[in-house]
Each structure stands twice: as structure tokens, then as C-alpha cells.
Design an enzyme around this catalytic site. Structure first.
Site, PDB file in Angstrom:
ATOM      1  N   ASN A  11       0.804  -1.230   0.000  1.00  0.00           N
ATOM      2  CA  ASN A  11       0.000   0.000   0.000  1.00  0.00           C
ATOM      3  C   ASN A  11       0.831   1.271   0.000  1.00  0.00           C
ATOM      4  OD1 ASN A  11       0.680  -0.857   2.647  1.00  0.00           O
ATOM      5  ND2 ASN A  11      -0.680   0.711   3.463  1.00  0.00           N
ATOM      6  N   ILE A  14       8.035   1.102  -1.357  1.00  0.00           N
ATOM      7  CA  ILE A  14       8.568   0.173  -2.349  1.00  0.00           C
ATOM      8  C   ILE A  14       7.485  -0.823  -2.791  1.00  0.00           C
ATOM      9  CG2 ILE A  14      10.245  -1.702  -2.657  1.00  0.00           C
ATOM     10  CD1 ILE A  14      12.151  -0.106  -0.787  1.00  0.00           C
ATOM     11  N   ARG A  34      -2.083  -3.464   6.156  1.00  0.00           N
ATOM     12  CA  ARG A  34      -2.264  -3.729   7.583  1.00  0.00           C
ATOM     13  C   ARG A  34      -3.369  -2.853   8.154  1.00  0.00           C
ATOM     14  NH1 ARG A  34       2.598  -2.886  11.570  1.00  0.00           N
ATOM     15  NH2 ARG A  34       2.837  -1.289   9.995  1.00  0.00           N
ATOM     16  N   ASP A  53      -2.350  -8.632   8.753  1.00  0.00           N
ATOM     17  CA  ASP A  53      -1.126  -8.398   9.511  1.00  0.00           C
ATOM     18  C   ASP A  53      -0.323  -9.693   9.423  1.00  0.00           C
ATOM     19  OD1 ASP A  53       0.809  -8.274  11.522  1.00  0.00           O
ATOM     20  OD2 ASP A  53      -0.442  -6.989  12.794  1.00  0.00           O
ATOM     21  N   TYR A 145      17.225  -5.438  12.738  1.00  0.00           N
ATOM     22  CA  TYR A 145      16.827  -5.344  11.319  1.00  0.00           C
ATOM     23  C   TYR A 145      17.804  -6.134  10.440  1.00  0.00           C
ATOM     24  CZ  TYR A 145      15.568  -2.936   6.920  1.00  0.00           C
ATOM     25  OH  TYR A 145      15.177  -2.625   5.634  1.00  0.00           O
ATOM     26  N   LYS A 149      17.047  -9.320   8.018  1.00  0.00           N
ATOM     27  CA  LYS A 149      17.257  -9.241   6.568  1.00  0.00           C
ATOM     28  C   LYS A 149      18.312 -10.246   6.105  1.00  0.00           C
ATOM     29  CE  LYS A 149      14.209  -6.070   5.640  1.00  0.00           C
ATOM     30  NZ  LYS A 149      13.047  -6.388   4.808  1.00  0.00           N
TER      31      LYS A 149
END
Ligand code: NAD
Length: 237
Positions: A11, A14, A34, A53, A145, A149
Site C-alpha cells: 500500500n 517500495i 495492515r 497483519d 533489522y 534481513k
């Protein structure tokens, strides 16, 4: 040929650019949202917004049921949804750590596992996971993070080996700095410091990430699996 495509977190940012690119090419695109309403431009392109979610397995199951009813089984999955909760290690709570892992890595596991049900039946499928150059290089204040990743890389490569014989490909796109809500919050000096390390001397655009994702989902990438493609202006090399 029009395929059933799902982009998580499609939404905005990216994910929005990725959803727009697939929809403009004539694919049947669904996005998970979400909260809030999907942007008008996606609705007018016929994109199906599904409330979900990805930290909730029940909502993931519901979302897939709705998509399968309207578009058929997902043939291309782009696991893009992600969050940051940056903090230096000694100030990072266990909740800061586990919630980022739960969204970025376990969230991807939930949506990939469910998509593979249909892909195994169809004996084909394309999965693209949106990681980050931070997962490859590390970054101070982003241990949670970066771990999530980097985890996506091992996840994708294991599945590439596990499911290659079933004609399902798993590839990773690792963006560097991209203009988005996630980077709009940076102070001017942080932006300058960031750009100093980027050989191309600018932030990337969401459309540049979308182009690589579309390539990995296209016939031109039919012999590519387990690849990690940085789209980072040279930052991570
Ligand atoms: P963004 O914050 O603009 O968008 C993130 C999207 O993920 C939103 O749609 C949000 O609703 C969704 N999302 C977050 N948690 C969710 C949950 N629990 N369930 C469902 N959806 C959820 O961020 P962005 O910059 O567009 O980032 C998209 C992806 O690209 C992320 O995975 C991010 O880590 C990665 N990335 C971004 C950059 C950058 O510079 N912007 C760089 C490298 C990687």
C-alpha cells in the site's frame, strides 16, 4: 499472460511501486494492507487490497483464501512488508528485537509457506523476498533489522535448494537507501552521511527496486534462483 501476484505491504513505498508495476503489466495483483485504505491509484488499476497483519497466521490464511477466491492461487509472491525499530544494542529491548524478526523474517515464512501450497500444486512459482543491503553489510543501531534481513538470505537460499526441483524460484532483492517513508525521517546530516558512501551519489527510487523484482518474476529470469541482487547504487560492494 496475466498471473496472480501478491505483494505484502503493497500500500505504500517500495511495495506500492512493485504492485503498480505488476498491475500496469496486466497481472492480477493483490496487496496486503495492515491498516488504512489503499491508495486510489491502485484501486483504479484493479488491485485487490486484503486486510492482513503478517504477524498473525490466522490473518495470513484468511488473506490467501480471499485472494484465491478472486484471483486464483498466488503464482508470484513478493514478500516486501517490513519494519525497523532501530536502537543501539544496550538500549535494545528483547521486544524491539523479536518484533522486528517476527515481522521481517517469520512474517515472510508465514506468507511464503502458504503461497507454496498452491505453487507446489501448480508445479511452478516465483518468490521474491525484499531484504536490504543492511542484511549483507550490517549497520550500527540496526542489529535486529540486519539479523532479520540476513535471515531472509539463508531462508531463500535453503528454499531455492529445497524446491528448485519443483520449479519454484526464490530470489532476494537487497535495496540500499531508497526514497520512502522509511528514509523520509532521516535528518539532513544523516542523509548527507548516507549518500557519501553511495558511489552513485543519490538515493534509489522505489521504481528501480520494482524493476528488479519484476525481472526476477519474469521469464527472462527463468534460470535464476537463490540469487541475492543488490539494488543499492554500489553501497554494499
Ligand atoms: P514502508 O514503511 O514505507 O512500507 C512497509 C510496508 O510494510 C507498509 O505497507 C506496512 O504496512 C507493511 N507492514 C509492516 N509491518 C507489517 C505487518 N505486520 N503486516 C503487514 N504489513 C506490514 O517501507 P519501505 O521503505 O517501502 O520498505 C519496504 C521493504 O523494503 C521493507 O521490507 C524494507 O525493510 C525494505 N527496504 C527498504 C529500504 C529503504 O531505504 N526504504 C532499504 C532497504 C530495504
Amino acid at each position: 499472460m496475466s498471473r496472480s501476484v501478491l505483494v505484502t505491504g503493497g500500500n505504500r513505498g517500495i511495495g506500492l511501486a512493485i504492485a503498480r508495476a505488476f498491475a500496469a503489466a496486466g497481472d492480477k495483483v493483490a496487496i496486503t494492507c495492515r491498516s488504512g485504505e489503499p491508495p486510489e491509484e491502485l484501486t483504479s488499476l484493479g488491485v485487490l487490497p486484503v486486510r492482513c497483519d503478517i504477524t498473525d497466521a490466522g490473518q495470513v490464511e484468511q488473506a490467501y483464501k480471499e485472494i484465491e477466491e478472486k484471483h486464483g492461487p498466488v503464482e508470484v509472491l513478493v514478500a516486501n512488508a517490513g519494519i525497523t525499530k532501530d536502537q543501539l544494542l544496550m538500549r535494545m529491548s528483547e521486544e524491539d528485537f523479536t518484533s522486528v524478526l517476527d515481522t521481517n523474517l517469520t512474517g515472510a515464512f508465514r506468507v511464503v509457506k502458504r503461497a507454496n501450497r498452491g505453487m507446489l500444486r501448480a508445479k511452478k512459482g516465483r518468490v521474491v523476498l525484499v531484504s536490504s543491503v543492511v542484511g549483507l553489510m550490517g549497520n550500527p543501531g540496526q542489529a535486529n533489522y540486519a539479523a532479520s534481513k540476513a535471515g531472509l538470505v539463508g531462508f531463500a537460499r535453503s528454499l531455492a535448494r529445497e524446491l528448485g526441483s519443483r520449479n519454484i524460484t526464490f530470489n532476494v532483492v537487497a535495496p540500499g537507501w531508497v526514497q520512502s517513508d522509511m528514509t523520509a525521517v532521516l535528518a539532513e546530516e544523516q542523509r548527507e552521511a548516507a549518500l557519501d558512501k553511495v558511489p552513485l551519489k543519490r538515493f534509489g527510487t522505489a521504481d528501480e527496486i520494482a524493476a528488479t523484482v519484476r525481472f526476477l518474476a519474469s521469464d527472462d529470469a527463468s534460470y535464476i534462483t537463490g540469487a541475492v541482487i543488490p539494488v543499492d547504487g554500489g553501497l554494499g560492494m
